[in-house]
Each structure stands twice: as structure tokens, then as C-alpha cells.
Design an enzyme around this catalytic site. Structure first.
Site, PDB file in Angstrom:
ATOM      1  N   ASP A 175      -1.225  -6.747  -7.494  1.00  0.00           N
ATOM      2  CA  ASP A 175      -2.587  -6.214  -7.532  1.00  0.00           C
ATOM      3  C   ASP A 175      -3.436  -7.230  -6.762  1.00  0.00           C
ATOM      4  O   ASP A 175      -3.566  -8.389  -7.177  1.00  0.00           O
ATOM      5  CB  ASP A 175      -3.052  -6.095  -8.986  1.00  0.00           C
ATOM      6  CG  ASP A 175      -4.457  -5.521  -9.083  1.00  0.00           C
ATOM      7  OD1 ASP A 175      -5.251  -5.690  -8.135  1.00  0.00           O
ATOM      8  OD2 ASP A 175      -4.762  -4.901 -10.120  1.00  0.00           O
ATOM      9  N   LYS A 212     -15.128  -0.821   4.985  1.00  0.00           N
ATOM     10  CA  LYS A 212     -14.331  -0.772   6.221  1.00  0.00           C
ATOM     11  C   LYS A 212     -15.024  -1.536   7.348  1.00  0.00           C
ATOM     12  O   LYS A 212     -14.357  -2.126   8.208  1.00  0.00           O
ATOM     13  CB  LYS A 212     -14.068   0.675   6.647  1.00  0.00           C
ATOM     14  CG  LYS A 212     -13.140   1.442   5.719  1.00  0.00           C
ATOM     15  CD  LYS A 212     -11.773   0.792   5.539  1.00  0.00           C
ATOM     16  CE  LYS A 212     -10.766   1.718   4.874  1.00  0.00           C
ATOM     17  NZ  LYS A 212      -9.527   1.015   4.490  1.00  0.00           N
ATOM     18  N   ALA A 215      -5.252   8.364  -1.959  1.00  0.00           N
ATOM     19  CA  ALA A 215      -6.557   7.718  -1.790  1.00  0.00           C
ATOM     20  C   ALA A 215      -7.569   8.717  -1.230  1.00  0.00           C
ATOM     21  O   ALA A 215      -8.720   8.776  -1.681  1.00  0.00           O
ATOM     22  CB  ALA A 215      -6.430   6.502  -0.877  1.00  0.00           C
ATOM     23  N   TYR A 218     -18.344   9.138   2.173  1.00  0.00           N
ATOM     24  CA  TYR A 218     -17.494   7.951   2.352  1.00  0.00           C
ATOM     25  C   TYR A 218     -18.207   6.696   1.822  1.00  0.00           C
ATOM     26  O   TYR A 218     -17.579   5.760   1.350  1.00  0.00           O
ATOM     27  CB  TYR A 218     -17.105   7.798   3.826  1.00  0.00           C
ATOM     28  CG  TYR A 218     -15.836   6.991   4.051  1.00  0.00           C
ATOM     29  CD1 TYR A 218     -14.628   7.359   3.475  1.00  0.00           C
ATOM     30  CD2 TYR A 218     -15.856   5.854   4.856  1.00  0.00           C
ATOM     31  CE1 TYR A 218     -13.483   6.623   3.687  1.00  0.00           C
ATOM     32  CE2 TYR A 218     -14.707   5.108   5.082  1.00  0.00           C
ATOM     33  CZ  TYR A 218     -13.523   5.494   4.492  1.00  0.00           C
ATOM     34  OH  TYR A 218     -12.388   4.767   4.711  1.00  0.00           O
ATOM     35  N   ILE A 276      -4.377  -0.887   1.991  1.00  0.00           N
ATOM     36  CA  ILE A 276      -4.925  -0.868   0.633  1.00  0.00           C
ATOM     37  C   ILE A 276      -6.425  -0.612   0.678  1.00  0.00           C
ATOM     38  O   ILE A 276      -7.126  -1.214   1.494  1.00  0.00           O
ATOM     39  CB  ILE A 276      -4.676  -2.248  -0.025  1.00  0.00           C
ATOM     40  CG1 ILE A 276      -3.189  -2.429  -0.305  1.00  0.00           C
ATOM     41  CG2 ILE A 276      -5.506  -2.415  -1.289  1.00  0.00           C
ATOM     42  CD1 ILE A 276      -2.843  -3.842  -0.708  1.00  0.00           C
ATOM     43  N   THR A 324      -3.693  12.034   1.458  1.00  0.00           N
ATOM     44  CA  THR A 324      -2.979  11.048   0.633  1.00  0.00           C
ATOM     45  C   THR A 324      -3.674  10.972  -0.722  1.00  0.00           C
ATOM     46  O   THR A 324      -4.737  11.572  -0.916  1.00  0.00           O
ATOM     47  CB  THR A 324      -3.034   9.644   1.269  1.00  0.00           C
ATOM     48  OG1 THR A 324      -4.403   9.233   1.316  1.00  0.00           O
ATOM     49  CG2 THR A 324      -2.453   9.629   2.668  1.00  0.00           C
ATOM     50  N   GLY A 350       0.781  -1.236   0.000  1.00  0.00           N
ATOM     51  CA  GLY A 350       0.000   0.000   0.000  1.00  0.00           C
ATOM     52  C   GLY A 350       0.805   1.275   0.000  1.00  0.00           C
ATOM     53  O   GLY A 350       0.248   2.351   0.184  1.00  0.00           O
ATOM     54  N   ILE A 368      -5.988  11.898   6.650  1.00  0.00           N
ATOM     55  CA  ILE A 368      -4.626  12.297   6.284  1.00  0.00           C
ATOM     56  C   ILE A 368      -4.620  12.558   4.779  1.00  0.00           C
ATOM     57  O   ILE A 368      -5.239  11.794   4.020  1.00  0.00           O
ATOM     58  CB  ILE A 368      -3.621  11.167   6.636  1.00  0.00           C
ATOM     59  CG1 ILE A 368      -3.633  10.911   8.147  1.00  0.00           C
ATOM     60  CG2 ILE A 368      -2.219  11.526   6.152  1.00  0.00           C
ATOM     61  CD1 ILE A 368      -2.745   9.765   8.590  1.00  0.00           C
ATOM     62  N   SER A 426       1.910   8.323   1.605  1.00  0.00           N
ATOM     63  CA  SER A 426       1.102   7.158   1.982  1.00  0.00           C
ATOM     64  C   SER A 426       1.263   6.814   3.457  1.00  0.00           C
ATOM     65  O   SER A 426       2.371   6.884   4.007  1.00  0.00           O
ATOM     66  CB  SER A 426       1.534   5.923   1.178  1.00  0.00           C
ATOM     67  OG  SER A 426       1.287   6.102  -0.194  1.00  0.00           O
TER      68      SER A 426
HETATM   69  O1  0WD Z   1      -7.336   9.806   5.549  1.00  0.00           O
HETATM   70  C1  0WD Z   1      -6.773   8.806   5.121  1.00  0.00           C
HETATM   71  N1  0WD Z   1      -5.881   8.886   4.165  1.00  0.00           N
HETATM   72  C2  0WD Z   1      -7.094   7.474   5.735  1.00  0.00           C
HETATM   73  C3  0WD Z   1      -6.746   6.310   5.089  1.00  0.00           C
HETATM   74  C4  0WD Z   1      -7.818   7.461   7.027  1.00  0.00           C
HETATM   75  C5  0WD Z   1      -8.058   6.137   7.545  1.00  0.00           C
HETATM   76  C6  0WD Z   1      -7.707   5.016   6.860  1.00  0.00           C
HETATM   77  N2  0WD Z   1      -7.057   5.111   5.645  1.00  0.00           N
HETATM   78  C7  0WD Z   1      -6.702   3.870   4.956  1.00  0.00           C
HETATM   79  C8  0WD Z   1      -7.127   3.740   3.514  1.00  0.00           C
HETATM   80  O2  0WD Z   1      -8.505   3.437   3.413  1.00  0.00           O
HETATM   81  C9  0WD Z   1      -6.252   2.573   3.084  1.00  0.00           C
HETATM   82  O3  0WD Z   1      -6.805   1.351   3.538  1.00  0.00           O
HETATM   83  O4  0WD Z   1      -5.308   3.728   4.911  1.00  0.00           O
HETATM   84  C10 0WD Z   1      -4.963   2.846   3.848  1.00  0.00           C
HETATM   85  C11 0WD Z   1      -3.844   3.476   3.041  1.00  0.00           C
HETATM   86  O5  0WD Z   1      -4.358   4.576   2.321  1.00  0.00           O
HETATM   87  P1  0WD Z   1      -3.605   5.960   2.099  1.00  0.00           P
HETATM   88  O6  0WD Z   1      -2.242   5.900   2.627  1.00  0.00           O
HETATM   89  O7  0WD Z   1      -4.531   7.003   2.535  1.00  0.00           O
HETATM   90  O8  0WD Z   1      -3.618   6.090   0.510  1.00  0.00           O
HETATM   91  P2  0WD Z   1      -2.564   5.820  -0.673  1.00  0.00           P
HETATM   92  O9  0WD Z   1      -1.258   6.431  -0.390  1.00  0.00           O
HETATM   93  O10 0WD Z   1      -3.273   6.256  -1.927  1.00  0.00           O
HETATM   94  O11 0WD Z   1      -2.403   4.249  -0.679  1.00  0.00           O
HETATM   95  C12 0WD Z   1      -3.455   3.371  -0.952  1.00  0.00           C
HETATM   96  C13 0WD Z   1      -2.964   2.377  -1.965  1.00  0.00           C
HETATM   97  C14 0WD Z   1      -3.132   2.647  -3.443  1.00  0.00           C
HETATM   98  O12 0WD Z   1      -2.871   3.788  -3.876  1.00  0.00           O
HETATM   99  P3  0WD Z   1      -3.809   4.413  -5.083  1.00  0.00           P
HETATM  100  O13 0WD Z   1      -3.954   5.812  -4.593  1.00  0.00           O
HETATM  101  O14 0WD Z   1      -2.990   4.236  -6.289  1.00  0.00           O
HETATM  102  O15 0WD Z   1      -5.144   3.721  -5.168  1.00  0.00           O
HETATM  103  O16 0WD Z   1      -3.670   1.181  -2.005  1.00  0.00           O
HETATM  104  C15 0WD Z   1      -3.105   0.460  -3.077  1.00  0.00           C
HETATM  105  C16 0WD Z   1      -2.411   1.425  -3.969  1.00  0.00           C
HETATM  106  O17 0WD Z   1      -1.040   1.362  -3.774  1.00  0.00           O
HETATM  107  N3  0WD Z   1      -4.074  -0.241  -3.894  1.00  0.00           N
HETATM  108  C17 0WD Z   1      -3.880  -1.496  -4.261  1.00  0.00           C
HETATM  109  N4  0WD Z   1      -2.892  -2.367  -3.959  1.00  0.00           N
HETATM  110  C18 0WD Z   1      -2.963  -3.581  -4.510  1.00  0.00           C
HETATM  111  N5  0WD Z   1      -3.955  -3.965  -5.307  1.00  0.00           N
HETATM  112  C19 0WD Z   1      -4.962  -1.823  -5.090  1.00  0.00           C
HETATM  113  C20 0WD Z   1      -4.969  -3.121  -5.635  1.00  0.00           C
HETATM  114  N6  0WD Z   1      -5.951  -3.542  -6.443  1.00  0.00           N
HETATM  115  N7  0WD Z   1      -5.773  -0.754  -5.194  1.00  0.00           N
HETATM  116  C21 0WD Z   1      -5.225   0.213  -4.451  1.00  0.00           C
END
Ligand code: 0WD
Length: 262
Positions: free
Chosen positions: A64, A162, A195, A155, A92, A193, A13, A191, A19
Site C-alpha cells: 500500500d 495528475k 478505477a 475528474y 496507481i 477499469t 497497480g 479505458i 487493469s
Molecule cells: O481510463 C482509464 N482507466 C485511465 C487510467 C486513463 C488514463 C490513466 N489512467 C491511470 C489511472 O489514473 C492509474 O494511475 O492508469 C493507472 C492505472 O489505473 P487503471 O488500470 O485504470 O485502474 P485499476 O485497474 O483499478 O488499477 C488501479 C490500482 C488500484 O486498483 P483499485 O481499483 O483497487 O483502486 O491502483 C492501485 C490498486 O491496485 N492502488 C494502490 N496501490 C497501492 N497503494 C493504492 C494504494 N494505496 N490505491 C490504489
């Protein structure tokens, strides 16, 4: 000597240096963990590879999580390189962007399936494929958000995903407990990011958060990294099936504190 000296971890992730998984990786590395990383697609590989290399990663593999074959190939590589997993970090999530704004009723059958498969089922698939590489004392950690418990505007289907993820943490903890393997989640405050940028209205949620949270501030990837370090280390050796909030206390407040200050 570091808390995680001699321990092997796999982190899924990391998309870039914002991230949450990157904050976790830095904290685990600081305490001596030997970490492997995954990425999805060439664009992310270009970002992940230099980051992983800066932490002396011996394993940087594509995965993936929508593909059982890719998960299987990843675990074969982990077996060759490390032979064991002391820490499995799942950070992820994915949902279609148009389902992360406006009415929850817009959720489609396909969008629901995708969100739950990538964001929740993938944890089960990874743990299953890791099999006996998850040694006694190992820690599995995932990331969740409070939108699973209470409605957060926009959300939507991710809140449902979740909720499924958090229930999966509890069921996995019961299955893996007899083997001495722990399973927990961190529920992080918002945070900025990649996502998060896909969630409608995120910027205003982020801004309001610091006004309302008891600690009067937002949460950083360093905050989450340090909590993850505790959950991945032997310091939390009797903690399993927990959802640990790293949210500056936000969850505890029913109304904006500002509302009561006047
Ligand atoms: O506010 C926030 N950012 C919060 C995030 C608050 C609370 C929880 N989270 C969670 C997210 O829901 C996620 O589960 O933390 C986790 C990490 O998310 P992140 O750090 O906020 O986001 P990011 O840096 O975008 O990493 C998530 C990554 C993907 O990035 P992108 O943006 O390209 O979708 O999840 C991975 C990918 O690297 N990902 C996958 N990995 C493998 N297979 C796939 C997949 N199919 N799809 C997404």
C-alpha cells in the site's frame, strides 16, 4: 531474442485483468522481461496472484503506497530476489469516490491530501526507496490522464493529482538523468477499469471518445502495453521527462469532428 531479455521489472497497480498495468505486464513479459508484482489487500491478492503466476513472477508482494514502511519492505524483497530494477511501472491512483463527480468545489482538505499522496507522491516515494537498484539504463514509467491539462467533467481532484504527477515526472527525470535513469508517463485515453468506474459519467465519456478521436476508436490496454514496451526498452534510450499520449489522437481535436461533418 526479446527486447527485454535479462531485464527485471517491478509493476505496481494490477487490480485485475482489465487493469492497464496488466496490459503493460503482458507486453513486457512477451519481450522476455522478468516481472515482480504488488497488490493491496487480500481481495486484490486473490486476483493478482494467479495473473502474476501466469507470467512466472518470482515476486508477488503486498504494498500500500500510503505506507513508507510497506514501500521499504517491498524494496528489501526486490533487493533479495532481483538485486536490481530495470523497469519500474507505477499504475496507481486513488481519490474518494464522492469527489469524482459533480463540482470540483466539493474537494475536501483530506480528499485532496489523499488523492495527491496516493496518485502523485507515491511515485517519488517509490523511486526514492528503489535507490541504487535503479541501474543505468533503467526506465521509470507512470500513467496519467489529460484531465491534468484540460478540465474533464467529474475528474476534479484527480486532474490536480495528475498535474502534480506529470510535474513530478519532469523533476525526477532531471534528478535521475545523470545516473542514466529515464522517467516518463503515458497519458492514456479512457479505458474501462475498476478505477475508471469510480469516475462520474465515465460511460458517456468513453462512448463519446470513439466518435471524436481521429482514429475513431477507444484505446485498449494492449495499445498502452505496446507504448509502455517502447518506453521501457532501449528503443527509447534518449527519451526522458516525456508525457506520451496514447489516446487515438483525441487531445488534438478541439470540437467533436462530427460537429464539422454536417
Ligand atoms: O481510463 C482509464 N482507466 C485511465 C487510467 C486513463 C488514463 C490513466 N489512467 C491511470 C489511472 O489514473 C492509474 O494511475 O492508469 C493507472 C492505472 O489505473 P487503471 O488500470 O485504470 O485502474 P485499476 O485497474 O483499478 O488499477 C488501479 C490500482 C488500484 O486498483 P483499485 O481499483 O483497487 O483502486 O491502483 C492501485 C490498486 O491496485 N492502488 C494502490 N496501490 C497501492 N497503494 C493504492 C494504494 N494505496 N490505491 C490504489
Amino acid at each position: 531474442m526479446g527486447l527485454l531479455e535479462g531485464k527485471k521489472g517491478l509493476i505496481l497497480g494490477v487490480a485485475n485483468d482489465h487493469s492497464i498495468a496488466w496490459g503493460i505486464a503482458q507486453a513486457l513479459h512477451r519481450e522476455g522481461a522478468d516481472l515482480g508484482f504488488t497488490y493491496v489487500g487480500e481481495a486484490l491478492e486473490r486476483r493478482v496472484r494467479p495473473l502474476a503466476t501466469s507470467l512466472e513472477a518470482k515476486l508477488i508482494e503486498p504494498c500500500d503506497v500510503s505506507s513508507d514502511a510497506q514501500i521499504e519492505t517491498l524494496m528489501q524483497r526486490v533487493r533479495e530476489v532481483y538485486g536490481r530494477i530495470d523497469m519500474l511501472v507505477h499504475a496507481i491512483a486513488f481519490a474518494n469516490r464522492d469527489e469524482l463527480s459533480g463540482s470540483f468545489l466539493k474537494t475536501t482538505r483530506e480528499g485532496f491530501r489523499t488523492a495527491l499522496e496516493i496518485s502523485a507522491y507515491s511515485l517519488i516515494a517509490l523511486v526514492k526507496a528503489a535507490g541504487d537498484m535503479l541501474v543505468p539504463g533503467a526506465s521509470v514509467l507512470t500513467l496519467t490522464y489529460h484531465g491534468s491539462q484540460q478540465v474533464t467533467p467529474n475528474y476534479n481532484v484527480m486532474g490536480v493529482a495528475k498535474a502534480a504527477l506529470e510535474a513530478s515526472v519532469r523533476y525526477l527525470a532531471v534528478d535521475l538523468g545523470p545516473r542514466g535513469v529515464r522517467v516518463n508517463a503515458i497519458s492514456a485515453g479512457p479505458i474501462r477499469t475498476l478505477a475508471a468506474s469510480g469516475i462520474g459519467g465515465f460511460r458517456s465519456l468513453y462512448r463519446q471518445f470513439a466518435d471524436i478521436a481521429p482514429l475513431r476508436r477507444n484505446v485498449t490496454i494492449e495499445d498502452v502495453g505496446n507504448a509502455a514496451l517502447w518506453l521501457c526498452s532501449d528503443l527509447s534510450s534518449a527519451v526522458t521527462s516525456e508525457i506520451v499520449y496514447v489516446d487515438a489522437g483525441f487531445r488534438t481535436v478541439g470540437v467533436g469532428l462530427g460537429d464539422a461533418e454536417g
